[in-house]
Design a protein around this motif. Structure first.
Motif, PDB file in Angstrom:
ATOM      1  N   GLY A   1      10.749  36.652 -13.975  1.00  0.00           N
ATOM      2  CA  GLY A   1      12.034  37.463 -13.724  1.00  0.00           C
ATOM      3  C   GLY A   1      12.558  37.762 -15.060  1.00  0.00           C
ATOM      4  N   GLU A   2      13.966  38.100 -15.056  1.00  0.00           N
ATOM      5  CA  GLU A   2      14.637  38.675 -16.329  1.00  0.00           C
ATOM      6  C   GLU A   2      14.587  37.737 -17.554  1.00  0.00           C
ATOM      7  OE1 GLU A   2      18.441  40.652 -15.576  1.00  0.00           O
ATOM      8  OE2 GLU A   2      17.388  41.880 -14.186  1.00  0.00           O
ATOM      9  N   ASN A   3      14.636  37.976 -18.762  1.00  0.00           N
ATOM     10  CA  ASN A   3      14.567  37.241 -19.843  1.00  0.00           C
ATOM     11  C   ASN A   3      13.804  35.833 -19.633  1.00  0.00           C
ATOM     12  OD1 ASN A   3      16.946  38.552 -20.925  1.00  0.00           O
ATOM     13  ND2 ASN A   3      18.217  37.391 -19.359  1.00  0.00           N
ATOM     14  N   ARG A   4      12.544  36.282 -19.262  1.00  0.00           N
ATOM     15  CA  ARG A   4      11.356  35.039 -18.985  1.00  0.00           C
ATOM     16  C   ARG A   4      10.873  34.713 -20.340  1.00  0.00           C
ATOM     17  NH1 ARG A   4       9.049  39.970 -17.253  1.00  0.00           N
ATOM     18  NH2 ARG A   4       7.096  40.433 -18.111  1.00  0.00           N
ATOM     19  N   VAL A   5      10.235  33.632 -20.535  1.00  0.00           N
ATOM     20  CA  VAL A   5       9.412  33.192 -21.421  1.00  0.00           C
ATOM     21  C   VAL A   5       8.381  34.073 -21.599  1.00  0.00           C
ATOM     22  CG1 VAL A   5       7.997  31.233 -22.473  1.00  0.00           C
ATOM     23  CG2 VAL A   5      10.123  30.912 -21.251  1.00  0.00           C
ATOM     24  N   ALA A   6       7.995  34.773 -22.843  1.00  0.00           N
ATOM     25  CA  ALA A   6       6.701  35.749 -23.226  1.00  0.00           C
ATOM     26  C   ALA A   6       6.257  35.393 -24.549  1.00  0.00           C
ATOM     27  CB  ALA A   6       7.356  37.085 -22.991  1.00  0.00           C
TER      28      ALA A   6
END
Length: 570
Positions: free
Chosen positions: A525-530
């Protein structure tokens, strides 16, 4: 009493019997073997006794009999108009009344069941010795009686709930195949499970029987009961499967009974009973039960042999489910990939988190199986898992989906000797039926150079730094921290998760171990760990220079947040 039938009336009754199937009056015997041998009532009609009741009731003593009549002739035959009597061992004779639902004629080659009963004002205990059919002619003087046949019944007399079988052969061992002879000789039942469960209606003992159709024809499982017995009380069991069950040739299916005994240790045995009924008129029917045999309980709590002991689970291997289960379809493979311990943020409990991988091995979409999971500690205490709120409802062909169950445990649980039960919680809700059992333990943490494991994600933190600034968006937190993390995020396996999956949590800690601030980051989802440099802003009341970064896997439980510390970075 013999009645003189007028030819016209007799013909009317016979035609009426032809038009209305006799099964509508009383159930026809499927293929049950008579308890007594057959005796001839007429040249074409034979009789056998199915059950005899002799029990104390509030009104005195209730005597009942169910008999089977077989028409071996080639044409419709009227039920012989004989009186049915029972004889007590003290020589007293009682004439039984026929049920209002008894048929009046028998089709050729057909077997029917007839019910008889009487309630007498007698409170002393006595036994019955025989049942007889008597031809009575009251239209001659003096009245004449002729004994047609007499059948001994002392060996099959049932005295109600408090009855005890005197014949040792009337008790079956646990795990032994059994047939209920008066119902069907081709259906076998094997007691296979015994468990205790707390329900909204109170504690229950659940008995599981494996039914097998040994014939080459379809067979319906007939109605019968299983009661529990203690030294002082009888516990009435209720079958949990409400819908009719029909087994094909060689087919098997479980049937379950809930017995309202608080603990199975209170029981000394089980009794299998068959239901009977007697209709006094069109609106009033008396229901009663006849005991068939006892079943001894297992001496080891339900485990029949060493081979039935649960085996130690091998991580990430397919779980072996009961092939008769109704939850996990054969095309779906389920494996447990990890079981790890989390600490509650506020203290007071631990949370074991089990992650399961579900793989659809078919060529079409399959529903996500809705099983329940339960952990048992070394002392026998059971902990019910809370299933992740799944967004995914369908498994894509050849794609694996990972979901978790959390188990709230006491703080002193080490997780070294655990038993996992996978349960069917829907087929006979609110009861749970085990469909797989294995031993397991909390998976040991491993520090690997490749990174930190958040199965199925692997996170490698290359570097991190933090900066503190005066001034914050919130007046109650005067300081703001900016945390920059350079990391690589990858999948350990080609699987999918949804946004309700566990999250990554980071904490900034000062040199005294005090938490400056924390932030939770999702994997989906949004602001996920990447992969790359991720900037995290935190507000705090502290102005400190942080020298440690703690990395957690965090989940929400019904009792609050629980974290698993994965690494402390300097």
């Amino acid at each position: 009493m013999r009645m003189k039938w007028k030819p016209t009336l007799l013909m009317t009754l016979l035609i009426f019997s032809l038009l209305i199937p006799s099964a509508s009056f009383l159930a026809i015997a499927e293929e049950g073997v008579p308890v007594t041998k057959e005796y001839s009532l007429t040249s074409t009609v034979k009789a056998a006794v199915k059950s005899i009741l002799n029990e104390q009731v509030a009104e005195g003593t209730r005597i009942g009999a169910v008999v089977r009549l077989t028409n071996e002739g080639t044409r419709l035959t009227r039920v012989p108009d004989y009186e049915v009597r029972v004889k007590a061992e003290d020589g007293v004779l009682y004439t039984l009344r026929p049920s209002a639902e008894n048929v009046i004629a028998i089709q050729p080659k057909e077997t029917v069941e007839l019910s008889y009963m009487i309630v007498i004002d007698r409170e002393d205990t006595f036994s019955l010795s025989e049942i007889s059919w008597v031809d009575v002619d009251e239209f001659v003087s003096p009245r004449s009686e002729k004994m047609i046949v007499s059948i001994p019944i002392s060996s099959i007399e049932w005295r109600g709930d408090i009855a005890v079988f005197s014949d040792a052969l009337a008790t079956h061992s646990w795990g032994e195949n059994m047939t209920i002879q008066v119902l069907s000789t081709s259906l076998e039942y094997k007691p296979v499970s015994l468990s205790e469960q707390n329900t909204p209606q109170g504690p229950k003992t659940i008995v599981g029987l494996l039914a097998t159709n040994k014939s080459d024809k379809k067979k319906a499982i007939p109605d019968f009961r299983v009661n529990g017995r203690s030294d002082k009380k009888v516990y009435t069991g209720v079958r949990l499967e409400k819908d009719p069950i029909v087994l094909g040739p060689g087919e098997q299916q479980y049937i379950h009974y809930a017995i309202p005994a608080g603990k199975k240790e209170e029981l000394i045995g089980l009794t299998v009973l068959t239901p009977e009924s007697f209709a006094t008129d069109d609106k009033t029917k008396i229901e009663y039960l006849i005991g068939q045999f006892n079943v001894a309980l297992p001496q080891d709590g339900g485990v029949v042999s060493e081979a039935d002991q649960p085996k130690m689970y091998v991580w990430n291997s397919p779980i072996q489910f009961d092939p008769l289960n109704n939850v996990v379809q054969p095309e779906v493979s389920v494996s447990m990939v990890t079981l790890q311990m989390h600490e509650s943020v506020g203290g007071g409990f631990k949370a074991a988190v089990a992650k399961f991988k579900l793989t659809n091995r078919s060529d079409r979409p399959m529903p996500v199986p809705k099983f329940q999971a339960q952990l048992m500690g070394v002392g026998g205490t059971k902990y019910t898992g809370t299933r992740q709120t799944a967004v995914v409802e369908t498994l894509i062909p050849n794609v694996s989906y990972v979901m978790y169950y959390s188990f709230v445990l006491p703080s002193n649980e080490k997780g070294e000797q655990l038993t996992m039960d996978i349960l069917d919680s829907e087929s006979v809700a609110p009861y749970n039926i085990p469909i797989a059992t294995f031993k397991t333990m909390v998976k040991k943490e491993k520090s690997e150079d490749t990174g930190l494991s958040f199965y199925p994600f692997n996170v490698k933190i290359n570097s991190w730094k933090s900066e503190v600034f005066y001034g914050s968006a919130r007046e109650s937190f005067p300081y703001s921290y900016k945390l920059s993390i350079d990391m690589d995020v990858s999948l350990q396996e080609e699987v999918v998760v949804d946004q309700n999956f566990p999250k990554l949590k980071v904490e900034l800690v000062d040199d005294k171990g005090k938490v400056i601030g924390s932030k939770t980051l999702p994997f989906i989802g949004e602001n996920r760990v990447a992969t790359g440099t991720q900037t995290v802003n935190m507000d705090s009341v502290l102005y400190e220079f942080s020298n440690s970064l703690r990395v957690y896997e965090t989940i929400d439980t019904p009792y609050g947040q629980a974290d698993r510390l994965i690494a402390t970075l300097q």
